[in-house]
Motif scaffolding. Structure first.
Motif, short mmCIF file in Angstrom:
data_model
loop_
_atom_site.label_atom_id
_atom_site.label_comp_id
_atom_site.label_asym_id
_atom_site.label_seq_id
_atom_site.Cartn_x
_atom_site.Cartn_y
_atom_site.Cartn_z
N THR A 28 8.34 -3.27 -4.78
CA THR A 28 8.31 -1.84 -4.48
C THR A 28 7.06 -1.22 -5.07
N ILE A 29 6.28 -0.56 -4.23
CA ILE A 29 5.10 0.16 -4.70
C ILE A 29 5.47 1.63 -4.87
N GLY A 68 4.57 9.14 0.28
CA GLY A 68 5.60 9.21 1.31
C GLY A 68 5.61 8.04 2.28
N MET A 69 4.53 7.29 2.32
CA MET A 69 4.45 6.13 3.23
C MET A 69 4.08 4.89 2.44
N GLY A 111 -9.87 6.16 2.81
CA GLY A 111 -9.50 6.24 4.21
C GLY A 111 -8.00 6.28 4.41
N ALA A 112 -7.60 6.01 5.63
CA ALA A 112 -6.18 6.03 5.97
C ALA A 112 -5.46 4.88 5.26
N THR A 113 -4.22 5.11 4.90
CA THR A 113 -3.46 4.11 4.15
C THR A 113 -3.37 2.80 4.92
N GLY A 114 -3.10 2.88 6.20
CA GLY A 114 -2.96 1.67 7.00
C GLY A 114 -4.24 0.86 7.08
N ARG A 115 -5.36 1.54 7.04
CA ARG A 115 -6.64 0.83 7.12
C ARG A 115 -6.83 -0.06 5.92
N LEU A 116 -6.28 0.34 4.77
CA LEU A 116 -6.47 -0.40 3.53
C LEU A 116 -5.96 -1.84 3.65
N ILE A 117 -4.96 -2.06 4.50
CA ILE A 117 -4.35 -3.38 4.62
C ILE A 117 -5.40 -4.43 4.99
N ALA A 156 0.84 -1.19 0.00
CA ALA A 156 0.00 0.00 0.00
C ALA A 156 0.87 1.24 0.00
N ILE A 157 0.31 2.33 -0.50
CA ILE A 157 1.05 3.59 -0.57
C ILE A 157 0.11 4.74 -0.25
N SER A 158 0.63 5.72 0.46
CA SER A 158 -0.17 6.87 0.87
C SER A 158 -0.43 7.80 -0.32
#
Length: 124
Positions: free
Chosen positions: A69-70, A56-57, A101-107, A50-52
């Motif tokens: 690499t994403i 940057g994240m 939503g937030a990038t981390g939530r996508l996981i 995933a990528i922000s």
């Protein structure tokens, strides 16, 4: 809404490389966190990377860390997945996903928007 179209899949030998692309429609691409998922034969779909919004994240599944690499190009409305040192267990249909939503939530909770998928087959 956003429409996603993946490309770049194919057949490659173990140890080889492929780059997947996911082109998004619309002018709001930069407002979406983006991710790649895959579904191996006979298995459930799983998170890959995933990528922000800014790029940057990034987040990676342990199984691909150091090999994949994403990245994204917001000017081209495209997200990429560079895959190296490919293994037979990377064989799957690869899907991109867009989430507001937030990038981390996508996981664990992918967004509502999916591409049609692109097949990656790694031969031993």
């Amino acid at each position: 809404q956003v429409q996603l179209v993946e490309s770049g899949g194919g057949l490659v030998q173990a140890g080889g490389s492929l780059r997947l692309s996911c082109a998004a429609s619309g002018r709001t691409f930069s407002t979406y966190a983006m991710g790649w998922f895959r579904q191996p034969p006979g298995k459930e779909r799983e998170f890959v990377a995933a990528i922000s919004r800014s790029g940057g994240m990034t987040y990676y599944a342990d199984s691909v860390k150091g090999r994949f690499t994403i990245s994204r190009d917001n000017a081209k409305n495209t997200v990429y997945l560079q895959m190296s040192s490919l293994k037979p267990e990377d064989t799957a249909v690869y899907y991109c996903n867009a989430d507001t939503g937030a990038t981390g939530r996508l996981i664990l909770h992918p967004g509502d928007y999916w591409g049609q998928g692109t097949q990656v087959t790694v031969s031993s």
